[in-house]
Design a protein around this motif. Structure first.
Motif, PDB file in Angstrom:
ATOM      1  N   LYS A  83       0.811  -1.218   0.000  1.00 24.47           N
ATOM      2  CA  LYS A  83       0.000   0.000   0.000  1.00 24.47           C
ATOM      3  C   LYS A  83       0.846   1.270   0.000  1.00 24.47           C
ATOM      4  N   ARG A  84       1.999   1.221   0.662  1.00 29.39           N
ATOM      5  CA  ARG A  84       2.804   2.432   0.824  1.00 29.39           C
ATOM      6  C   ARG A  84       3.832   2.617  -0.285  1.00 29.39           C
ATOM      7  N   ILE A  85       4.407   1.515  -0.769  1.00 28.58           N
ATOM      8  CA  ILE A  85       5.461   1.645  -1.769  1.00 28.58           C
ATOM      9  C   ILE A  85       4.902   1.756  -3.178  1.00 28.58           C
ATOM     10  N   SER A  86       3.884   0.933  -3.487  1.00 26.04           N
ATOM     11  CA  SER A  86       3.355   0.955  -4.852  1.00 26.04           C
ATOM     12  C   SER A  86       1.831   0.902  -4.852  1.00 26.04           C
TER      13      SER A  86
ATOM     14  N   MET B  44       0.566   0.783  -8.371  1.00 24.19           N
ATOM     15  CA  MET B  44       1.272  -0.191  -9.203  1.00 24.19           C
ATOM     16  C   MET B  44       2.297   0.454 -10.122  1.00 24.19           C
ATOM     17  N   GLU B  45       2.902   1.554  -9.687  1.00 23.77           N
ATOM     18  CA  GLU B  45       3.888   2.253 -10.498  1.00 23.77           C
ATOM     19  C   GLU B  45       5.312   2.034  -9.994  1.00 23.77           C
ATOM     20  N   ARG B  46       5.459   1.389  -8.833  1.00 27.12           N
ATOM     21  CA  ARG B  46       6.801   1.134  -8.282  1.00 27.12           C
ATOM     22  C   ARG B  46       6.909  -0.322  -7.835  1.00 27.12           C
ATOM     23  N   ASP B  47       6.410  -1.220  -8.668  1.00 26.13           N
ATOM     24  CA  ASP B  47       6.397  -2.634  -8.299  1.00 26.13           C
ATOM     25  C   ASP B  47       7.801  -3.222  -8.216  1.00 26.13           C
ATOM     26  N   GLY B  48       8.749  -2.657  -8.957  1.00 24.38           N
ATOM     27  CA  GLY B  48      10.125  -3.132  -8.863  1.00 24.38           C
ATOM     28  C   GLY B  48      10.710  -2.889  -7.488  1.00 24.38           C
ATOM     29  N   VAL B  49      10.506  -1.674  -6.977  1.00 21.14           N
ATOM     30  CA  VAL B  49      10.971  -1.346  -5.624  1.00 21.14           C
ATOM     31  C   VAL B  49      10.237  -2.206  -4.600  1.00 21.14           C
ATOM     32  N   LEU B  50       8.944  -2.408  -4.829  1.00 22.91           N
ATOM     33  CA  LEU B  50       8.146  -3.219  -3.920  1.00 22.91           C
ATOM     34  C   LEU B  50       8.671  -4.653  -3.857  1.00 22.91           C
TER      35      LEU B  50
ATOM     36  N   VAL C 245       0.224 -11.544  -9.303  1.00 21.74           N
ATOM     37  CA  VAL C 245       1.614 -11.770  -9.702  1.00 21.74           C
ATOM     38  C   VAL C 245       2.457 -12.118  -8.480  1.00 21.74           C
ATOM     39  N   HIS C 246       2.244 -11.420  -7.369  1.00 17.27           N
ATOM     40  CA  HIS C 246       2.966 -11.753  -6.142  1.00 17.27           C
ATOM     41  C   HIS C 246       2.700 -13.202  -5.748  1.00 17.27           C
ATOM     42  N   ASN C 247       1.437 -13.603  -5.851  1.00 15.61           N
ATOM     43  CA  ASN C 247       1.069 -14.971  -5.479  1.00 15.61           C
ATOM     44  C   ASN C 247       1.824 -16.007  -6.302  1.00 15.61           C
TER      45      ASN C 247
END
Length: 415
Positions: A148-151, A154-160, A234-236
């Motif tokens: 919730k805080r990092i992406s 869904m624009e910073r999924d790499g950092v997440l 995708v995480h799953n």
């Protein structure tokens, strides 16, 4: 009879859990393959209908034409298929298994008396149960807050993804220091599995319900629901292979009994995610062999780390007297015999590891390992030496095995 019924309940729950997990993970992997394998529609009619992508496939003697709409198909059928009960059944049956096997005997299965942290080593059974539940809930809360805080858009999924990887390293480290060996691996896997099922329950399905409601009302669905559902899905898929391995690890003591068990856990988690990444990309037409290659290297690192260390032969000084002591030669102690080891097994281990255990709460030998005869003990020599030397067995040292007995088993050649 009570122990037998618990054992039979364990069998039925495990059966249900495996069936539900196979169905859920199989469907999840299929939809990831389908989603990544879609091609832009060639038909102008399909484009006008809002078809985002399509795939032709052949299977089971028939041909299939799958189409995906981005957000707005012309009409939704009343019998729309939903995918969630497999997820919920997997988690509920898994938690029931955990409660039945671990939480009913927390002093044996959860408490880690060898923990370097005094508070963890000194936990009572009910305290260990509470800590385990808090650990599972905290894993989901931290993971969800990272998303919730990092992406959030869904624009910073790499950092997440990096943040989630760091989180899993911390989970592996903490679990292996708080809980006993097998429980640490299981709980780490359960943290990931809980996140997977919670993703479905709290984000994927509610978002899809809002999209369906909007479409039926003639409104345009909020695209953020689709994007967020895709993110959690995708995480799953990256969690699947690590979770499966961690859940199977309780059959292999060289993993959870190692002093650096958290490192082994971490390497397995990253190896599974990297191997899964290869297949995710492959479905979209990209072949990146570096991903599975690095995954295999991480597994080879586990092989090297977990390899047993050869122990030097035990030697003692032979008894000598007077002035002869200065010139006396050091002699090797007599080799430890199978009969000596079997005597320890009969005194300390067969209460549980028998065809008909006498230890209350056990209807059959744990993991099917019976140690009632010399032949059975010799067959299981490597496992016996490993779990005894590490202090993992007997569980909670409830039979009071002595350090001398452990040393004798460690010195045993296994023959």
């Amino acid at each position: 009879m009570e122990a037998y019924l618990l054992e039979f309940g364990n069998l039925l729950l495990r059966w249900l859990h495996v069936i539900a997990a196979v169905a859920w993970i199989g469907e999840s992997i299929y939809f990831v393959m389908l989603d990544n394998g879609l091609k832009p529609p060639k038909s102008e009619e399909c484009k006008k209908k809002g078809v985002f992508g399509e795939m032709w496939a052949v299977h089971g003697g028939g041909f299939y034409h799958n189409q995906k709409y981005a957000t707005s198909p012309e009409k939704l059928p009343d019998d729309l298929h939903w995918s969630f009960w497999k997820s919920y059944t997997t988690w509920l049956s898994g938690f029931a298994l955990f409660a039945l096997l671990y939480m009913t005997k927390p002093s044996f299965y959860l408490v880690n008396p060898n923990s370097p942290w005094e508070w963890a080593a000194g936990m009572t059974g009910w305290q260990a149960n509470i800590v385990a539940l808090v650990f599972l809930a905290s894993g989901w809360i931290v993971y969800n807050e990272l998303c919730k805080r990092i992406s959030p858009n869904m624009e910073r999924d790499g950092v997440l993804s990096i943040a989630v990887a760091v989180m899993m390293v911390a989970v592996a480290y903490l679990s292996s220091h708080i809980f006993s060996g097998r429980a640490a691996f299981l709980i780490t896997g359960a943290v990931m599995a809980t996140a997977m099922s919670a993703n479905v329950f709290f984000w994927i399905i509610p978002g899809q319900r809002r999209m369906v409601k909007a479409l039926k009302a003639g409104e345009t669905p909020n695209p953020i629901d689709g994007k967020r559902g895709k993110q959690r899905s995708v995480h799953n898929t990256y969690f699947t292979l690590p979770v499966l391995l961690l859940m199977l690890s309780n059959h292999y003591s060289f993993t959870y009994n190692h002093p650096q068990a958290w490192v082994i856990m971490t390497l397995f988690i990253f190896a599974g995610a990297l191997i899964r990444q290869y297949f995710v990309l492959m479905h979209s037409g990209q072949h990146k062999p570096a991903y599975p290659a690095v995954g295999v290297l991480l597994i080879l690192a586990v092989v090297w780390i977990a390899a047993p260390v050869s122990q030097a032969p035990v030697a003692v000084s032979a008894p000598v007297s007077g002035e002869a002591a200065d010139g006396a030669e050091v002699q090797s102690a007599p080799a430890v015999t199978l009969a000596q080891v079997q005597g320890i097994m009969e005194a300390r281990c067969v209460q549980c590891h028998a065809a008909q255990p006498t230890q209350p709460g056990f209807a059959s030998a744990p993991a099917g390992m019976m140690l009632e005869t010399e032949q059975q003990t010799q067959i299981l020599a490597n496992q016996v030496k490993q779990v005894v030397a590490s202090g993992y067995m007997p569980l909670g040292n409830m039979t009071q095995m002595t350090d001398e007995e452990r040393a004798l088993i460690a010195a045993w050649s296994g023959n």
